[in-house]
Design a protein around this motif. Structure first.
Motif, PDB file in Angstrom:
ATOM      1  N   MET A 303      48.366  56.659  38.243  1.00 37.90           N
ATOM      2  CA  MET A 303      49.731  56.426  38.716  1.00 37.90           C
ATOM      3  C   MET A 303      49.746  55.379  39.819  1.00 37.90           C
ATOM      4  N   ALA A 304      48.772  55.441  40.728  1.00 41.06           N
ATOM      5  CA  ALA A 304      48.704  54.463  41.815  1.00 41.06           C
ATOM      6  C   ALA A 304      48.484  53.051  41.277  1.00 41.06           C
ATOM      7  N   SER A 305      47.618  52.916  40.271  1.00 42.38           N
ATOM      8  CA  SER A 305      47.349  51.598  39.682  1.00 42.38           C
ATOM      9  C   SER A 305      48.578  51.045  38.978  1.00 42.38           C
ATOM     10  N   ILE A 306      49.274  51.912  38.220  1.00 44.29           N
ATOM     11  CA  ILE A 306      50.456  51.474  37.500  1.00 44.29           C
ATOM     12  C   ILE A 306      51.569  51.100  38.478  1.00 44.29           C
ATOM     13  N   LEU A 307      51.732  51.885  39.536  1.00 40.91           N
ATOM     14  CA  LEU A 307      52.747  51.581  40.542  1.00 40.91           C
ATOM     15  C   LEU A 307      52.476  50.231  41.187  1.00 40.91           C
ATOM     16  N   ALA A 308      51.227  49.974  41.540  1.00 35.23           N
ATOM     17  CA  ALA A 308      50.879  48.691  42.153  1.00 35.23           C
ATOM     18  C   ALA A 308      51.206  47.533  41.214  1.00 35.23           C
ATOM     19  N   ASP A 309      50.958  47.732  39.911  1.00 36.65           N
ATOM     20  CA  ASP A 309      51.272  46.686  38.938  1.00 36.65           C
ATOM     21  C   ASP A 309      52.781  46.495  38.824  1.00 36.65           C
ATOM     22  N   ASP A 310      53.530  47.591  38.777  1.00 34.06           N
ATOM     23  CA  ASP A 310      54.990  47.499  38.716  1.00 34.06           C
ATOM     24  C   ASP A 310      55.529  46.706  39.897  1.00 34.06           C
ATOM     25  N   GLN A 311      54.975  46.957  41.079  1.00 34.84           N
ATOM     26  CA  GLN A 311      55.496  46.337  42.296  1.00 34.84           C
ATOM     27  C   GLN A 311      55.294  44.829  42.316  1.00 34.84           C
ATOM     28  N   THR A 312      54.320  44.334  41.585  1.00 32.35           N
ATOM     29  CA  THR A 312      54.105  42.881  41.547  1.00 32.35           C
ATOM     30  C   THR A 312      55.224  42.164  40.804  1.00 32.35           C
ATOM     31  N   ARG A 313      55.970  42.898  39.976  1.00 27.11           N
ATOM     32  CA  ARG A 313      57.042  42.291  39.172  1.00 27.11           C
ATOM     33  C   ARG A 313      58.423  42.815  39.531  1.00 27.11           C
ATOM     34  N   ALA A 314      58.509  43.632  40.578  1.00 30.63           N
ATOM     35  CA  ALA A 314      59.763  44.329  40.872  1.00 30.63           C
ATOM     36  C   ALA A 314      60.916  43.388  41.200  1.00 30.63           C
ATOM     37  N   PHE A 315      60.623  42.219  41.790  1.00 30.95           N
ATOM     38  CA  PHE A 315      61.681  41.307  42.197  1.00 30.95           C
ATOM     39  C   PHE A 315      61.774  40.065  41.297  1.00 30.95           C
ATOM     40  N   THR A 316      61.080  40.079  40.176  1.00 33.44           N
ATOM     41  CA  THR A 316      61.036  38.910  39.301  1.00 33.44           C
ATOM     42  C   THR A 316      62.195  38.934  38.315  1.00 33.44           C
ATOM     43  N   PRO A 317      63.090  37.934  38.364  1.00 34.75           N
ATOM     44  CA  PRO A 317      64.255  37.947  37.467  1.00 34.75           C
ATOM     45  C   PRO A 317      63.886  38.025  35.987  1.00 34.75           C
ATOM     46  N   GLU A 318      62.775  37.387  35.622  1.00 37.87           N
ATOM     47  CA  GLU A 318      62.390  37.340  34.206  1.00 37.87           C
ATOM     48  C   GLU A 318      61.971  38.702  33.666  1.00 37.87           C
ATOM     49  N   THR A 319      61.578  39.627  34.538  1.00 37.60           N
ATOM     50  CA  THR A 319      61.090  40.929  34.067  1.00 37.60           C
ATOM     51  C   THR A 319      62.011  42.089  34.454  1.00 37.60           C
ATOM     52  N   ILE A 320      63.167  41.788  35.069  1.00 38.16           N
ATOM     53  CA  ILE A 320      64.021  42.863  35.577  1.00 38.16           C
ATOM     54  C   ILE A 320      64.478  43.791  34.453  1.00 38.16           C
ATOM     55  N   ASN A 321      64.649  43.268  33.244  1.00 42.06           N
ATOM     56  CA  ASN A 321      65.139  44.093  32.139  1.00 42.06           C
ATOM     57  C   ASN A 321      64.089  45.057  31.596  1.00 42.06           C
ATOM     58  N   ASN A 322      62.850  44.956  32.062  1.00 44.28           N
ATOM     59  CA  ASN A 322      61.812  45.906  31.634  1.00 44.28           C
ATOM     60  C   ASN A 322      61.889  47.225  32.403  1.00 44.28           C
ATOM     61  N   PHE A 323      62.614  47.236  33.520  1.00 38.00           N
ATOM     62  CA  PHE A 323      62.587  48.385  34.415  1.00 38.00           C
ATOM     63  C   PHE A 323      63.658  49.417  34.056  1.00 38.00           C
ATOM     64  N   ALA A 324      63.308  50.695  34.253  1.00 34.14           N
ATOM     65  CA  ALA A 324      64.223  51.785  33.915  1.00 34.14           C
ATOM     66  C   ALA A 324      65.421  51.835  34.864  1.00 34.14           C
ATOM     67  N   TYR A 325      65.230  51.404  36.102  1.00 31.35           N
ATOM     68  CA  TYR A 325      66.291  51.399  37.102  1.00 31.35           C
ATOM     69  C   TYR A 325      66.265  50.062  37.837  1.00 31.35           C
ATOM     70  N   VAL A 326      67.426  49.664  38.361  1.00 28.28           N
ATOM     71  CA  VAL A 326      67.525  48.415  39.121  1.00 28.28           C
ATOM     72  C   VAL A 326      68.323  48.667  40.389  1.00 28.28           C
TER      73      VAL A 326
END
Length: 335
Positions: A303-326
């Motif tokens: 979970m820690a590894s996946i969270l760290a990976d998610d956070q690298t893309r959290a503010f990227t406009p090109e990937t915002i639609n991959n996230f469950a919440y915005v």
């Protein structure tokens, strides 16, 4: 998550039995409810006693999302550059008091509004456990958010908080955004979070039934709203795409300054740790390198590894639609 906020009491979101206390008095406003509001009130009132346990304590990924959502709120408010205790804030949809009890610890003047009285009763009891300098700065109002906003004076709040996808549950979410803008002072801040795009990985996977296990995010979106459990009950909801919601913020006289995603790959993490090997197989098709990093790890380490990976893309406009919440932060324009 709160590196600059170690004194804040985060235990109040737990479902530890609360003391019998008068807490903060709740103002009950008589309102004529629409069919939508009445149905929402019934479902949410029934769920209130179990909310903290089901949503946070039994779901590690959602608990991470809660912490990140609250951190997003705090970071956005601190960017206002004023003493937090001087801010007048509206919490639209208190739920069980997650963000309200957090903000109260900074001495803010807060109006907390919720349609479901049991949520406010839980919030009131949690507030009673805080050592607040001035409890009179907190008001709790039992009312539909739309009804409260209708009577609220213009230019009266420094900040409006509407977290945890409350905006999706409002019958007229566009009208609510316009009202949020109206009640904000010029230069005031709106922070909200909403369900993400229908193309988010977890919603796509749930629609296809392709995972083979129950993910952390079990929400099934239907044309009518959120399908709850297996009993066929549906909570009224609407799901504007991030682009549509962003455009509506701008149309409401708000300047969007920040968006961030919550839970991309982490939303696919299994709710049951025993399903972790199957999750690694799913991840292999998405990101082979990350799958190799996670393979063989404990659930917490994965979970820690996946969270760290998610956070690298959290503010990227090109990937915002991959996230469950915005999450969205917007300022009222100064004319």
């Amino acid at each position: 998550m709160f590196a600059d906020n170690r004194a804040v009491n985060t235990s109040l979101s737990q479902s530890t039995p609360l003391p019998r206390s008068s807490g903060i008095k709740i103002e009950v406003r008589p309102e004529i409810l629409s069919d939508w509001q009445r149905a929402t009130q019934e479902i949410e009132s029934d769920f209130a006693p179990d909310y903290d346990r089901v949503e946070w304590e039994e779901n590690s990924a959602l608990n991470v999302m809660r912490e990140e959502d609250e951190a997003f709120l705090l970071d956005s408010i601190k960017s206002v550059g004023r003493n937090l205790s001087s801010l007048k804030t509206l919490v639209a949809g208190t739920g069980t008091g997650r963000e309200l009890t957090l903000l109260a610890q900074y001495g803010m003047c807060i109006d907390g509004v919720d349609l479901a009285l049991p949520y406010l009763e839980i919030t009131s009891q949690k507030l009673a456990r805080l050592a607040m300098d001035d409890p009179s700065k907190i008001r709790l109002i039992n009312s539909p958010i739309e009804g409260f906003l209708k009577d609220a004076p213009s230019n009266s709040y420094d900040c409006v908080s509407c977290l945890f996808s409350v905006i999706n549950l409002l019958e007229d979410w566009r009208g609510a955004l316009r009202e949020f803008s109206r009640v904000l002072k010029p230069g005031g801040l709106l922070v909200l979070s909403a369900y993400g795009s229908a193309s988010a990985r977890v919603y796509q996977a749930l629609d296809k039934g392709s995972l083979g296990y129950a993910p952390s995010i079990l929400i099934r979106r239907t044309p009518e709203g959120l399908a709850l459990g297996e009993g066929g009950q549906v909570l009224n909801a609407q799901f504007p795409e991030p682009r549509e919601l962003s455009n509506e913020l701008r149309s409401s006289g708000l300047s969007l300054v920040k968006r961030r995603g919550f839970l991309d790959l982490l939303s696919l993490l299994p709710k049951d740790p025993c399903d972790l090997p199957r999750f690694v197989e799913v991840l292999q098709d998405i990101d082979p390198d990350l799958a190799r990093q996670v393979s063989g790890k404990t659930y917490a380490s994965a979970m820690a590894s996946i969270l760290a990976d998610d956070q690298t893309r959290a503010f990227t406009p090109e990937t915002i639609n991959n996230f469950a919440y915005v999450g969205y932060a917007a300022y009222k324009e100064i004319i």
